[in-house]
Structure formats: structure tokens, C-alpha cells
Scaffold this motif. Sequence first.
Motif, mmCIF file in Angstrom:
data_model
loop_
_atom_site.group_PDB
_atom_site.id
_atom_site.type_symbol
_atom_site.label_atom_id
_atom_site.label_comp_id
_atom_site.label_asym_id
_atom_site.label_seq_id
_atom_site.Cartn_x
_atom_site.Cartn_y
_atom_site.Cartn_z
ATOM 1 N N VAL A 74 -33.066 19.850 -36.487
ATOM 2 C CA VAL A 74 -33.596 19.083 -35.360
ATOM 3 C C VAL A 74 -34.697 19.912 -34.720
ATOM 4 C CG1 VAL A 74 -33.093 18.019 -33.132
ATOM 5 C CG2 VAL A 74 -31.374 17.950 -34.956
ATOM 6 N N THR A 75 -35.904 19.370 -34.714
ATOM 7 C CA THR A 75 -36.997 20.024 -34.005
ATOM 8 C C THR A 75 -37.071 19.416 -32.609
ATOM 9 O OG1 THR A 75 -38.642 18.452 -34.810
ATOM 10 C CG2 THR A 75 -38.290 20.443 -36.127
ATOM 11 N N GLY A 76 -37.506 20.199 -31.647
ATOM 12 C CA GLY A 76 -37.558 19.710 -30.277
ATOM 13 C C GLY A 76 -36.173 19.492 -29.696
ATOM 14 N N ALA A 77 -35.223 20.297 -30.124
ATOM 15 C CA ALA A 77 -33.823 20.107 -29.740
ATOM 16 C C ALA A 77 -33.573 20.286 -28.245
ATOM 17 C CB ALA A 77 -32.926 21.056 -30.533
ATOM 18 N N ASN A 78 -34.451 20.972 -27.543
ATOM 19 C CA ASN A 78 -34.267 21.152 -26.100
ATOM 20 C C ASN A 78 -34.773 19.974 -25.288
ATOM 21 O OD1 ASN A 78 -34.619 24.322 -26.929
ATOM 22 N ND2 ASN A 78 -33.139 23.944 -25.303
ATOM 23 N N GLY A 79 -35.511 19.080 -25.896
ATOM 24 C CA GLY A 79 -36.025 17.917 -25.186
ATOM 25 C C GLY A 79 -34.939 16.868 -24.983
ATOM 26 N N TYR A 80 -35.281 15.829 -24.239
ATOM 27 C CA TYR A 80 -34.328 14.770 -23.919
ATOM 28 C C TYR A 80 -33.765 14.118 -25.190
ATOM 29 C CZ TYR A 80 -32.398 10.490 -21.967
ATOM 30 O OH TYR A 80 -31.560 9.458 -21.643
ATOM 31 N N LEU A 81 -34.649 13.642 -26.057
ATOM 32 C CA LEU A 81 -34.187 12.995 -27.293
ATOM 33 C C LEU A 81 -33.537 13.989 -28.239
ATOM 34 C CD1 LEU A 81 -37.105 10.523 -28.039
ATOM 35 C CD2 LEU A 81 -34.860 9.998 -27.101
ATOM 36 N N GLY A 82 -34.112 15.178 -28.325
ATOM 37 C CA GLY A 82 -33.564 16.190 -29.221
ATOM 38 C C GLY A 82 -32.154 16.602 -28.846
ATOM 39 N N THR A 83 -31.885 16.755 -27.555
ATOM 40 C CA THR A 83 -30.545 17.125 -27.101
ATOM 41 C C THR A 83 -29.549 16.020 -27.429
ATOM 42 O OG1 THR A 83 -31.440 18.484 -25.319
ATOM 43 C CG2 THR A 83 -29.159 17.803 -25.101
ATOM 44 N N HIS A 84 -29.934 14.775 -27.185
ATOM 45 C CA HIS A 84 -29.031 13.658 -27.483
ATOM 46 C C HIS A 84 -28.817 13.498 -28.990
ATOM 47 C CE1 HIS A 84 -28.364 12.061 -23.464
ATOM 48 N NE2 HIS A 84 -29.601 12.454 -23.205
ATOM 49 N N THR A 85 -29.871 13.714 -29.768
ATOM 50 C CA THR A 85 -29.741 13.642 -31.226
ATOM 51 C C THR A 85 -28.827 14.744 -31.734
ATOM 52 O OG1 THR A 85 -31.953 12.685 -31.415
ATOM 53 C CG2 THR A 85 -31.035 13.703 -33.398
ATOM 54 N N THR A 86 -29.018 15.948 -31.222
ATOM 55 C CA THR A 86 -28.174 17.074 -31.616
ATOM 56 C C THR A 86 -26.714 16.805 -31.260
ATOM 57 O OG1 THR A 86 -30.021 18.612 -31.340
ATOM 58 C CG2 THR A 86 -27.806 19.559 -31.316
ATOM 59 N N ALA A 87 -26.474 16.302 -30.060
ATOM 60 C CA ALA A 87 -25.111 15.993 -29.630
ATOM 61 C C ALA A 87 -24.474 14.951 -30.542
ATOM 62 C CB ALA A 87 -25.117 15.499 -28.183
ATOM 63 N N ALA A 88 -25.220 13.895 -30.874
ATOM 64 C CA ALA A 88 -24.682 12.839 -31.734
ATOM 65 C C ALA A 88 -24.349 13.372 -33.125
ATOM 66 C CB ALA A 88 -25.678 11.687 -31.831
ATOM 67 N N LEU A 89 -25.224 14.211 -33.671
ATOM 68 C CA LEU A 89 -24.969 14.781 -34.999
ATOM 69 C C LEU A 89 -23.726 15.677 -34.985
ATOM 70 C CD1 LEU A 89 -28.635 15.608 -36.026
ATOM 71 C CD2 LEU A 89 -27.130 13.918 -37.103
ATOM 72 N N LEU A 90 -23.598 16.497 -33.947
ATOM 73 C CA LEU A 90 -22.429 17.369 -33.843
ATOM 74 C C LEU A 90 -21.145 16.555 -33.699
ATOM 75 C CD1 LEU A 90 -23.905 20.126 -31.528
ATOM 76 C CD2 LEU A 90 -23.210 20.418 -33.922
ATOM 77 N N GLU A 91 -21.201 15.494 -32.897
ATOM 78 C CA GLU A 91 -20.021 14.651 -32.712
ATOM 79 C C GLU A 91 -19.605 13.966 -34.007
ATOM 80 O OE1 GLU A 91 -21.359 12.248 -29.416
ATOM 81 O OE2 GLU A 91 -20.202 13.475 -28.001
ATOM 82 N N GLN A 92 -20.557 13.748 -34.913
ATOM 83 C CA GLN A 92 -20.262 13.131 -36.206
ATOM 84 C C GLN A 92 -19.816 14.161 -37.241
ATOM 85 O OE1 GLN A 92 -23.659 10.814 -37.422
ATOM 86 N NE2 GLN A 92 -23.662 9.630 -35.526
ATOM 87 N N GLY A 93 -19.763 15.433 -36.828
ATOM 88 C CA GLY A 93 -19.269 16.476 -37.723
ATOM 89 C C GLY A 93 -20.323 17.204 -38.530
ATOM 90 N N HIS A 94 -21.596 16.926 -38.288
ATOM 91 C CA HIS A 94 -22.671 17.587 -39.024
ATOM 92 C C HIS A 94 -22.877 19.015 -38.520
ATOM 93 C CE1 HIS A 94 -24.098 14.006 -41.110
ATOM 94 N NE2 HIS A 94 -23.900 13.348 -39.972
ATOM 95 N N ARG A 95 -23.390 19.857 -39.394
ATOM 96 C CA ARG A 95 -23.863 21.178 -38.979
ATOM 97 C C ARG A 95 -25.332 21.010 -38.632
ATOM 98 N NH1 ARG A 95 -22.404 25.833 -42.882
ATOM 99 N NH2 ARG A 95 -23.025 26.919 -41.013
ATOM 100 N N VAL A 96 -25.752 21.594 -37.516
ATOM 101 C CA VAL A 96 -27.111 21.397 -37.026
ATOM 102 C C VAL A 96 -27.808 22.738 -36.855
ATOM 103 C CG1 VAL A 96 -28.514 20.514 -35.109
ATOM 104 C CG2 VAL A 96 -26.444 19.289 -35.800
ATOM 105 N N ARG A 97 -29.035 22.783 -37.321
ATOM 106 C CA ARG A 97 -29.919 23.922 -37.089
ATOM 107 C C ARG A 97 -31.025 23.406 -36.185
ATOM 108 N NH1 ARG A 97 -29.394 29.342 -37.769
ATOM 109 N NH2 ARG A 97 -31.194 30.266 -38.744
ATOM 110 N N ALA A 98 -31.209 24.013 -35.040
ATOM 111 C CA ALA A 98 -32.184 23.564 -34.062
ATOM 112 C C ALA A 98 -33.378 24.503 -34.035
ATOM 113 C CB ALA A 98 -31.543 23.506 -32.676
ATOM 114 N N ALA A 99 -34.563 23.937 -34.129
ATOM 115 C CA ALA A 99 -35.785 24.723 -33.987
ATOM 116 C C ALA A 99 -36.128 24.765 -32.501
ATOM 117 C CB ALA A 99 -36.920 24.097 -34.785
ATOM 118 N N VAL A 100 -36.146 25.955 -31.946
ATOM 119 C CA VAL A 100 -36.435 26.150 -30.522
ATOM 120 C C VAL A 100 -37.538 27.197 -30.402
ATOM 121 C CG1 VAL A 100 -34.117 25.495 -29.754
ATOM 122 C CG2 VAL A 100 -34.581 27.868 -30.318
#
Length: 74
Positions: free
Chosen positions: A3-29
Motif C-alpha cells: 500500500v502506497t500512501g498508507a498514512n493518508g485517509y484512503l491508505g489508512t482505511h485500505t490498510t485496515a481493511a486488508l489487515l482485517e481480511q487477514g492479508h499481510r501488508v507492506r506500507a510505503a511511508v
Amino acid sequence: MLVTGANGYLGTHTTAALLEQGHRVRAAVRTAERGAELQRDLRRAGVDPGGRLGWCPVRRPERAGQLVIRPWKR
């Protein structure tokens, strides 16, 4: 997942949704501090990353696509 832009509004929500679905996430910050901030924000929102969240500081965001598309290039 990356997830790029993970600190932004959409990026944070996208990251949260992926984690809740059990995915491993790498965030570019932009900095390691922003990565730690992302983790705190997720926990405040009730999402426990549980070792499935990592972040990588990207000092030159304009080159991030090159790093993702051609990771083998030296």
C-alpha cells in the motif's frame, strides 16, 4: 500487499481493511516515524496488525514505482 500512501485517509482505511481480511501488508511511508504513526492509528481504530504490518521508508517517492516494478535492477 503493498500500500502506497498508507498514512493518508484512503491508505489508512485500505490498510485496515486488508489487515482485517487477514492479508499481510507492506506500507510505503516517507519515514520510519510515519510507519510507527500508522501502526498507532490502526490500533486506535481497533485494528490489531498482529505482526502482519511492515513498512518501508521511501525517501524518493517519485522513484517508488521503479522500486516496485523492477526490484531486481541495480
